[in-house]
Structure formats: structure tokens, C-alpha cells
Design an enzyme around this catalytic site. Structure first.
Site, PDB file in Angstrom:
ATOM      1  N   ASP A  43      40.479  34.979  44.029  1.00  0.00           N
ATOM      2  CA  ASP A  43      39.977  35.218  42.677  1.00  0.00           C
ATOM      3  C   ASP A  43      41.128  35.435  41.695  1.00  0.00           C
ATOM      4  O   ASP A  43      40.911  35.512  40.483  1.00  0.00           O
ATOM      5  CB  ASP A  43      38.998  36.387  42.640  1.00  0.00           C
ATOM      6  CG  ASP A  43      39.556  37.675  43.204  1.00  0.00           C
ATOM      7  OD1 ASP A  43      40.746  37.715  43.562  1.00  0.00           O
ATOM      8  OD2 ASP A  43      38.781  38.653  43.289  1.00  0.00           O
ATOM      9  N   ASP A  82      37.464  33.754  48.195  1.00  0.00           N
ATOM     10  CA  ASP A  82      37.156  35.106  47.734  1.00  0.00           C
ATOM     11  C   ASP A  82      35.734  35.223  47.206  1.00  0.00           C
ATOM     12  O   ASP A  82      35.277  34.351  46.441  1.00  0.00           O
ATOM     13  CB  ASP A  82      38.108  35.506  46.608  1.00  0.00           C
ATOM     14  CG  ASP A  82      39.230  36.409  47.068  1.00  0.00           C
ATOM     15  OD1 ASP A  82      39.057  37.095  48.093  1.00  0.00           O
ATOM     16  OD2 ASP A  82      40.280  36.427  46.405  1.00  0.00           O
ATOM     17  N   GLU A 180      47.039  45.046  51.131  1.00  0.00           N
ATOM     18  CA  GLU A 180      47.823  44.755  49.926  1.00  0.00           C
ATOM     19  C   GLU A 180      48.446  46.019  49.347  1.00  0.00           C
ATOM     20  O   GLU A 180      47.749  47.008  49.091  1.00  0.00           O
ATOM     21  CB  GLU A 180      46.948  44.075  48.868  1.00  0.00           C
ATOM     22  CG  GLU A 180      47.706  43.704  47.610  1.00  0.00           C
ATOM     23  CD  GLU A 180      46.935  42.774  46.685  1.00  0.00           C
ATOM     24  OE1 GLU A 180      47.455  42.476  45.589  1.00  0.00           O
ATOM     25  OE2 GLU A 180      45.829  42.335  47.057  1.00  0.00           O
TER      26      GLU A 180
END
Length: 270
Positions: A43, A82, A180
Site C-alpha cells: 500500500d 497488501d 518493520e
């Protein structure tokens, strides 16, 4: 052709997994001929391609369009798409419609951010025959709740909570988890705690694999140079120089040159 079950095999074998994020057919065609294992249609396309300031502007239709383009360019790669902002938070029927669109666009799996409130949906998606990749740490769709793009799991309590979230995602059926922007030692602990592989970005080398946005590793944006995104090329400069050379040749009438166009009129047969 590589497939989703290979992810588990690669972790078991200690073989690092490679992934890049890509959004278009032309780049995907190049990646299809490369050694990269998988492609994420993220995304982040809302920011990288469409110029928005966050990923919350991505829509299912946007991701599906980019997924279809990447699949046409990379028919031999594992493609993960995503689930965009709130597409999984409006009820199971709407979420499954989003999953349906992305899979029919050419994805092999979908990626879903965060654990809280998503376990039952993940189980339902997996039970429906669709592989799911989890995503923990800095989940960009939550940028407003985080107050910006900031490192996560910095305290002992937050690290423990993230490890538990990862375990729950594995139990729910996720085949892998993206981590992340978390500390390297936390990423290592998560990787050790799971049977499924972890794919890291901005969290050190002690994970099962790495993912980078292809535009970042190619150096396509001079203004965006995060510490974790190593540049393997400087295409922003290369492309700029190429276009400037083209413009100079056009203005000096050096382009097109003899042999680059037809100089004779082709007469129609009488």
C-alpha cells in the site's frame, strides 16, 4: 516456480528470503528475470506512485490494479498484496470481498497489518484457502496513532507484547510476518520464537529475510533516504542525465539521426 510453502522450507534450511516491493509491470518484468524470491505489492504505492503523504490513501481498487500489473510483468514470482487501510475492519464480508479482488488480480497471498482485532479474520481467510502474511512493529496504516513513522517495541514491555502478537499470528495461520522498524535484538527474539519466517525492514540482519521498496534500493527519489534503505543504484541521477541528454539532442537536431527514421516516402502500390 517458487510458492508460498517455500517460505517455511527456506527458514528451516536457514536460507535468507529476498523480497522487494513493486507496483508496475515494467519493473516487475525486470524482477521476474532476477533472483528475488517474492514481490510485495504494498500500500506504499499510495506514497511512492500516487504522491500521498501516507499509506492510508490506498484503496482495494488501487492495490488490485497494481497487483494485476505486477502479475503480468512477473508471472513466475510469488506475489503478496497488501490489504489497504480499514479494508479488514468493516466486517468479514467486506474484508473477504477485498481479499477476493486481490487474489483474482493475481496475488498468491495477502498481507494484513497488526494483530489486535484481526485474529478471527486471519483464521477465516486462511481457512478459505488464502495465505496470509502478518505485519508488526511500525505498521504504516497506524501512522496517526503512532504520531509519525517511529521505531516501535523500544521498551521491554512493548517488546514482550510484540513477541506475543507474533506468536498469535502464527497460531492464527500466518505463513510469515513482516517486522518493520523494531530494535534488532527484538527482531531476533521474534524470529527465534516462531516457526514461520520473519521478513525484516529496518530491524537488523537476524531475521529470516529482508524486504525493500525497489524504488528505494534503485535510488529513484533523491529526497527520501531512510537509514535502513541501502541504495544499490542512483537511478534518479541516471534518468535525469539521460533525459537532459535527450533534450539537448532534440534542441540541436542531433536526434533523430539518419537510421533512426525513414527518409523516403513509401509509395502505395498502384
Amino acid at each position: 516456480m517458487k510458492s508460498i510453502p517455500d517460505f517455511l522450507k527456506w527458514k528451516a534450511d536457514g536460507r535468507a528470503i529476498t523480497m522487494v516491493t513493486c507496483y508496475d509491470a515494467a519493473t516487475a518484468k525486470i524482477l521476474n528475470a532476477s533472483s528475488v524470491d517474492s514481490i510485495l505489492v504494498g500500500d506504499s504505492c499510495a506514497m511512492v506512485v500516487h504522491g500521498y503523504d501516507s499509506t492510508v490513501h490506498a484503496t482495494v481498487e488501487m492495490i488490485a490494479t497494481h497487483t494485476a500489473a505486477v502479475r503480468r510483468g512477473a508471472p513466475d514470482k510469488v506475489i503478496i498484496a497488501d490489504l489497504p487501510f480499514l479494508s479488514n475492519r468493516k466486517g468479514t464480508e467486506i474484508a473477504m470481498d477485498a481479499v477476493d479482488q486481490l487474489m483474482k488480480a493475481g496475488a498468491n497471498a495477502v498481507k494484513l497489518e497488526r494483530r489486535k482485532g484481526n485474529i478471527q479474520l486471519i483464521e477465516h481467510i486462511v481457512d478459505s484457502g488464502v495465505p496470509v502474511m502478518g505485519h508488526l512493529g511500525l505498521t504504516p496504516q497506524s501512522v496517526n496513532a503512532f504520531g509519525g513513522f517511529k521505531m516501535q517495541a523500544k521498551s521491554d514491555a512493548a517488546a514482550r507484547a510484540l513477541i506475543e502478537d507474533a506468536k498469535m499470528l502464527e497460531l492464527a495461520g500466518c505463513f510469515s510476518v513482516v517486522l518493520e522498524c523494531i530494535p534488532g535484538d527484538v527482531a531476533a527474539q521474534v524470529t527465534e520464537a516462531l516457526t514461520i519466517p520473519t521478513i525484516g525492514i529496518g530491524c537488523g540482519p537476524e531475521v529470516s529475510g529482508q524486504v525493500l521498496v525497489v524504488n528505494d534500493l534503485l535510488g529513484m527519489d533523491r529526497s527520501f533516504q531512510p537509514r535502513f534503505a541501502r541504495k544499490y543504484a542512483n537511478l534518479a541521477e541516471t534518468i535525469g542525465q539521460a533525459v537532459d541528454s535527450y533534450c539537448a539532442d532534440v534542441q540541436s537536431k542531433a536526434f533523430p539521426a539518419a537510421g533512426e527514421y525513414s527518409s523516403k516516402l513509401v509509395k502505395a502500390a498502384s
